[in-house]
Design a protein around this motif. Structure first.
Motif, PDB file in Angstrom:
ATOM      1  N   ALA A  93       0.826  -1.212   0.000  1.00 30.55           N
ATOM      2  CA  ALA A  93       0.000   0.000   0.000  1.00 30.55           C
ATOM      3  C   ALA A  93       0.862   1.265   0.000  1.00 30.55           C
ATOM      4  CB  ALA A  93      -0.941  -0.025   1.197  1.00 30.55           C
ATOM      5  N   GLY A  94       1.986   1.183  -0.687  1.00 31.98           N
ATOM      6  CA  GLY A  94       2.837   2.368  -0.780  1.00 31.98           C
ATOM      7  C   GLY A  94       3.720   2.568   0.429  1.00 31.98           C
ATOM      8  N   LEU A  95       3.741   1.601   1.321  1.00 27.76           N
ATOM      9  CA  LEU A  95       4.673   1.692   2.456  1.00 27.76           C
ATOM     10  C   LEU A  95       5.069   0.308   2.934  1.00 27.76           C
ATOM     11  CD1 LEU A  95       2.454   1.032   4.765  1.00 27.76           C
ATOM     12  CD2 LEU A  95       2.314   3.466   5.053  1.00 27.76           C
ATOM     13  N   LEU A  96       6.161   0.282   3.700  1.00 33.54           N
ATOM     14  CA  LEU A  96       6.554  -0.967   4.340  1.00 33.54           C
ATOM     15  C   LEU A  96       5.823  -1.030   5.674  1.00 33.54           C
ATOM     16  CD1 LEU A  96      10.444  -1.039   3.851  1.00 33.54           C
ATOM     17  CD2 LEU A  96       8.629  -1.528   2.237  1.00 33.54           C
ATOM     18  N   HIS A  97       5.145  -2.100   5.918  1.00 34.10           N
ATOM     19  CA  HIS A  97       4.426  -2.247   7.182  1.00 34.10           C
ATOM     20  C   HIS A  97       5.077  -3.383   7.956  1.00 34.10           C
ATOM     21  CE1 HIS A  97       0.214  -2.256   9.258  1.00 34.10           C
ATOM     22  NE2 HIS A  97       1.216  -2.195  10.105  1.00 34.10           N
ATOM     23  N   PHE A  98       5.743  -3.018   9.047  1.00 32.55           N
ATOM     24  CA  PHE A  98       6.422  -4.030   9.873  1.00 32.55           C
ATOM     25  C   PHE A  98       5.427  -4.675  10.827  1.00 32.55           C
ATOM     26  CE2 PHE A  98      10.868  -1.769   9.773  1.00 32.55           C
ATOM     27  CZ  PHE A  98      10.906  -1.975   8.402  1.00 32.55           C
TER      28      PHE A  98
ATOM     29  N   ILE B 154       7.661   3.906   6.268  1.00 34.24           N
ATOM     30  CA  ILE B 154       7.595   2.714   7.126  1.00 34.24           C
ATOM     31  C   ILE B 154       6.563   2.905   8.226  1.00 34.24           C
ATOM     32  CG2 ILE B 154       8.906   1.201   8.667  1.00 34.24           C
ATOM     33  CD1 ILE B 154      11.436   2.220   7.204  1.00 34.24           C
ATOM     34  N   ARG B 155       5.711   1.907   8.358  1.00 27.06           N
ATOM     35  CA  ARG B 155       4.768   1.879   9.484  1.00 27.06           C
ATOM     36  C   ARG B 155       5.149   0.693  10.370  1.00 27.06           C
ATOM     37  NH1 ARG B 155      -0.758   2.034   7.427  1.00 27.06           N
ATOM     38  NH2 ARG B 155      -0.893   4.052   8.426  1.00 27.06           N
ATOM     39  N   GLY B 156       4.973   0.877  11.690  1.00 33.78           N
ATOM     40  CA  GLY B 156       5.175  -0.274  12.562  1.00 33.78           C
ATOM     41  C   GLY B 156       6.310  -0.097  13.549  1.00 33.78           C
ATOM     42  N   ILE B 157       7.045   1.045  13.400  1.00 32.12           N
ATOM     43  CA  ILE B 157       8.044   1.364  14.425  1.00 32.12           C
ATOM     44  C   ILE B 157       7.473   2.585  15.136  1.00 32.12           C
ATOM     45  CG2 ILE B 157      10.443   2.010  14.874  1.00 32.12           C
ATOM     46  CD1 ILE B 157      11.140   0.945  12.114  1.00 32.12           C
ATOM     47  N   GLY B 158       7.027   2.398  16.345  1.00 31.77           N
ATOM     48  CA  GLY B 158       6.374   3.514  17.030  1.00 31.77           C
ATOM     49  C   GLY B 158       5.029   3.817  16.388  1.00 31.77           C
ATOM     50  N   GLU B 159       4.475   4.990  16.708  1.00 32.74           N
ATOM     51  CA  GLU B 159       3.115   5.318  16.272  1.00 32.74           C
ATOM     52  C   GLU B 159       3.084   5.917  14.870  1.00 32.74           C
ATOM     53  OE1 GLU B 159       0.368   4.527  18.114  1.00 32.74           O
ATOM     54  OE2 GLU B 159       1.905   3.540  19.347  1.00 32.74           O
ATOM     55  N   GLU B 160       4.110   6.727  14.584  1.00 34.04           N
ATOM     56  CA  GLU B 160       4.087   7.520  13.350  1.00 34.04           C
ATOM     57  C   GLU B 160       4.633   6.741  12.161  1.00 34.04           C
ATOM     58  OE1 GLU B 160       2.968  10.773  13.447  1.00 34.04           O
ATOM     59  OE2 GLU B 160       2.480  10.256  15.543  1.00 34.04           O
TER      60      GLU B 160
ATOM     61  N   GLU C 201       9.502   8.419   7.374  1.00 36.52           N
ATOM     62  CA  GLU C 201       9.828   8.606   5.952  1.00 36.52           C
ATOM     63  C   GLU C 201      11.314   8.888   5.812  1.00 36.52           C
ATOM     64  OE1 GLU C 201       7.427  11.492   3.973  1.00 36.52           O
ATOM     65  OE2 GLU C 201       5.622  10.240   4.154  1.00 36.52           O
ATOM     66  N   ILE C 202      11.951   8.161   4.912  1.00 44.10           N
ATOM     67  CA  ILE C 202      13.353   8.473   4.610  1.00 44.10           C
ATOM     68  C   ILE C 202      13.542   8.458   3.097  1.00 44.10           C
ATOM     69  CG2 ILE C 202      14.585   7.712   6.708  1.00 44.10           C
ATOM     70  CD1 ILE C 202      14.991   5.010   5.291  1.00 44.10           C
TER      71      ILE C 202
END
Ligand code: FUC
Length: 750
Positions: free
Chosen positions: A677-682, A730-736, A739-740
């Motif tokens: 979905a356009g991001l990495l979800h850990f 990236i989603r899944g590290i902390g709440e936010e 972006e890099i």
């Protein structure tokens, strides 16, 4: 975070007795050659396969009566006169003859060990996934015996090493067999140390095959007699086995013999090293641990562990082993140059295997490759791409002859000859023209993970040709929307308001979801490659006229254009959730209503006995992972192991069918990492049973490789390695969401 070096004991299947039947034997393979090892003490049976041993040659089976009857079939379907439509379709559309070709076994290599007719001590049979090597060890009196077997990809050979700790104590007879010698033309001696089995695969235009054995014997003596190779009082023996057919080589015997002569010059350690170096480079890219390592399960035989899980025990280690076994099976059944993994991978002992052990392309063949990209085995995907390429010619012919359309098409099966005409007159499945379109999405998937533009440039004409067929095949339905007709929602049956039930229809939901994904892939490709803008515009215009996904009266995703009742609400196919997985159209964040409807759909299927085949269960795991429901995903992984897994960890449809292994492994990966979905979800669906763990080397779309370590369900360390420049979210590290701007070749630690 560590590589697999630390877990050498973890990735083993092992047993304390020989296989009693085929579903207990252990598989090895190099993509082209496969073997099932039984591990008998006195009599070893090594059941052999070669991927191109198929019955019969290529044919044009396209039914010339299809095109003239197509308008009438469509008219009847639109008028709701299903019985008449189906009757006519059954006469006018089937392939002639109905069946495609089927896969066959190569035969058996039988070893008979002299003086072994006594009970063995310390027996152990194992499959070492770390090295891609099978072993059988046992003791007879004071003599220790060892067999080591592997299928070498670099040396195109199955290698069987027999050794003992007491010189001169190895005596055996070796011979080939094939269905009690019924299908063998003859077996020749090859000097004093080899045998050659010749045969004919049967059928018009069928291939000839050959299996060649050569022994390298240390000590003792050896000779050939009749159909046997006899070895007496040797210190150790290396048996080299090669096979081939006229599908690839004009003179397979010569090719095999040359190969064996060449490698018989190499020492066993050298052959072993060449194999393990090649194999480990692939296998060790990914390491997975789903517990803190404190469990002692690996010390228990694999079949006993499986029994415990069937009794309700949690065994995260067995789940990690199952995941890695899936990767092992792909490395062993699909390598560049081989045919793709078929319904049984490459391992089949039957002369009339279930569903012909070919390629079912309304889910099963695709599922075989769900683990290829995220499981970091992208090159194992290439045999599928080669088959797709070979399907273009026949598929173009089918499109024209049956439907008068441009482009290329295929129905719900294909075979070694890339046959694209319908298979069977099985109305719930046969007349579904979406097989090529779905397969082509694998080309796009490969690009999305690797971002290899050269690959995309080569693949684009294929994607386009599949889309072209659909542009022509779509027609205006009664309400003005564009629909596919005839088609089916594989392989489900619906009920019309007047009580009539049927399968053929206009506009099953799955078709639009596939078309949506395919057209999107073409449009994106044309943007990336800066080519073919006009075609893109044409596709965009058609996309606007396709029916949108609909939510039905139960709150479910509608399977058909109308909100019909279905005859089997627990059906194994869940085609209308294609958009959830492997498609990307329904997402929790992007389309919450559709995601909620997908959940209802799954709950209804499961409440009505769904998931009863291995592959269906595996698909369900992926669906729940995409819905980010960790508990449901986990309980379906557990169900896959407890209800649909054989003692050798092969997936049980029933019978054995390999798709569930690959789909299940893909599902486990999907629970840990998503990238659609356009991001990495850990850790999008991490169950409480896997609260501690780590994974290294999973691949994500955008050219990323991901390592993660977590405790108590939270990431404590993660690394993303980029193979291309790009914005990495990236989603899944902390709440936010982090972006890099990632740079090719750089790793980023979190
Ligand atoms: C499809 C499935 C069956 C089986 C067969 C090979 O037709 O519906 O369950 O997996 O393929």
């Amino acid at each position: 975070m560590t590589g697999t070096g630390d877990n050498e004991q973890q990735y083993k299947l092992w047993y304390n007795r020989p296989a009693g039947e085929w579903n207990e034997a252990l598989p090895i393979g190099n993509g082209r050659l496969g073997a099932m090892i039984f591990g008998g003490v006195e009599k070893e049976r090594i059941q052999l396969n070669e991927d191109s041993v198929w019955y019969g040659g290529p044919r044009d089976r396209n039914n010339r009566d299809a095109k003239p009857n197509l308008p009438r079939i469509r008219e009847l379907i639109f008028a709701g006169r299903l019985k008449e439509a189906q009757e006519l379709a059954a006469l006018a559309l089937p392939g002639l003859p109905e069946k495609q070709r089927h896969y066959l076994p190569l035969g058996d290599l039988l070893l008979h060990f002299s003086g072994h007719d006594q009970a063995a001590d310390d027996y152990r049979r194992e499959l070492d996934l770390d090295n891609g090597v099978a072993r059988v060890t046992y003791r007879l009196g004071t003599v220790q015996y060892k067999r080591e077997l592997f299928a070498s990809y670099p040396d195109h050979t199955i290698v069987i090493r027999l050794s003992t700790d007491q010189p001169g104590s190895l005596s055996l007879k070796a011979r080939f067999d094939r269905n009690k010698w019924r299908y063998v033309e003859r077996t020749d001696k090859w000097e004093s140390d080899g045998l050659v089995m010749h045969g004919n695969c049967g059928g018009e235009g069928g291939s000839r095959f050959v299996a060649v054995l050569k022994a390298v014997v240390d000590g003792g003596s050896h000779y050939t007699i009749g159909e046997h190779l006899v070895i007496e009082k040797a210190d150790s023996v290396t048996l080299l086995l090669s096979a081939g057919t006229t599908f690839r080589h004009e003179q397979p015997e010569e090719t095999c013999k040359k190969q064996l002569e060449l490698i018989s010059q190499l020492s066993y350690p050298k052959l072993h090293h060449r194999h393990t170096a090649d194999y480990r480079e692939l296998f060790h890219r990914v390491n997975l641990q789903l517990s803190d390592g404190s469990d002692s399960h690996p010390s228990r035989p694999t079949d006993e562990r499986l029994k415990q899980v069937q009794l309700g025990a949690d065994d995260p280690g067995l789940m990690a082993l199952y995941f890695q076994f899936g990767r092992y099976l792909l490395i062993s059944s699909s390598r560049p140059g081989s045919l793709p993994a078929n319904l049984q991978g490459i391992w089949n002992e039957s002369f009339l295997p279930p569903w012909d052990s070919k390629y079912t392309i309304n889910i099963n063949a695709q599922m075989n490759y769900w683990i290829a990209e995220n499981g970091n085995l992208a090159e194992c995907h290439t045999p599928l791409f080669e088959l797709i390429e070979r399907m273009r010619g026949p598929g173009r012919h089918t499109a024209e002859v049956m439907y008068g359309c441009r482009g290329f098409t295929a129905h719900h099966n294909t075979d070694i000859w890339a046959d694209t005409a319908p298979q069977d007159t099985y109305l719930p499945a046969s007349f579904w023209p979406m097989g090529a379109a779905w397969l082509c999405l694998h080309l796009w998937e490969h690009y999305q993970f690797g971002l290899d533009e050269t690959f995309l440039r080569q693949a684009y004409p294929t994607l386009k040709e599949a889309a072209q067929f659909l542009l022509d095949y779509l027609l205006e339905g009664p309400d003005g929307a564009l629909v596919t007709c005839p088609s089916v929602s594989p392989e489900n049956t619906y009920i019309l308001p007047n009580g009539e039930s049927g399968v053929m229809c206009a506009g099953p939901s799955m078709d639009f979801q596939i078309i949506h994904a395919l057209f999107y892939a073409c449009i994106e490709s044309s943007r990336i490659l800066e080519t073919d803008e006009d075609f893109s515009r044409e596709l965009n215009a058609v996309l606007d006229r396709l029916p949108k996904p609909k939510i039905g009266k139960y709150g479910q995703i509608q399977e058909w254009m109308e909100d019909y009742e279905e005859v089997h609400p627990g059906h194994r196919h869940i085609s209308h959730l294609f958009g959830l997985y492997p498609g990307e159209q329904f997402t929790v964040e992007g389309t919450p209503e559709l995601a909620a409807a997908a959940r209802v759909t799954l709950e209804r299927r499961l409440a009505n006995g769904g998931g009863h085949t291995g592959w269906s269960r595996a698909w369900i795991i992926n669906f729940w992972a995409r819905l980010q429901d960790a508990d449901q995903a986990y309980s379906n992984v557990a169900a896959l192991l407890s209800h649909s897994t054989l003692p050798n960890l092969f997936d049980n449809h029933p019978p054995f069918q390999i798709d569930g292994n690959f789909g299940g492994a893909a599902g486990i990966a999907e629970m840990l990492l998503q990238s659609h979905a356009g991001l990495l979800h850990f850790l999008p669906a991490l169950p409480r049973q896997w609260q501690h763990g780590q994974v290294c080397g999973l691949r994500a779309r955008g050219g990323y490789t991901v390592d993660m370590k977590w405790t108590e369900g939270k990431i404590i360390e993660a690394r993303v390695t980029a193979s291309a420049d790009g914005l990495c979210r990236i989603r899944g590290i902390g709440e936010e969401i982090i972006e890099i701007w990632a740079k090719a070749g750089q790793s980023y630690m979190f």
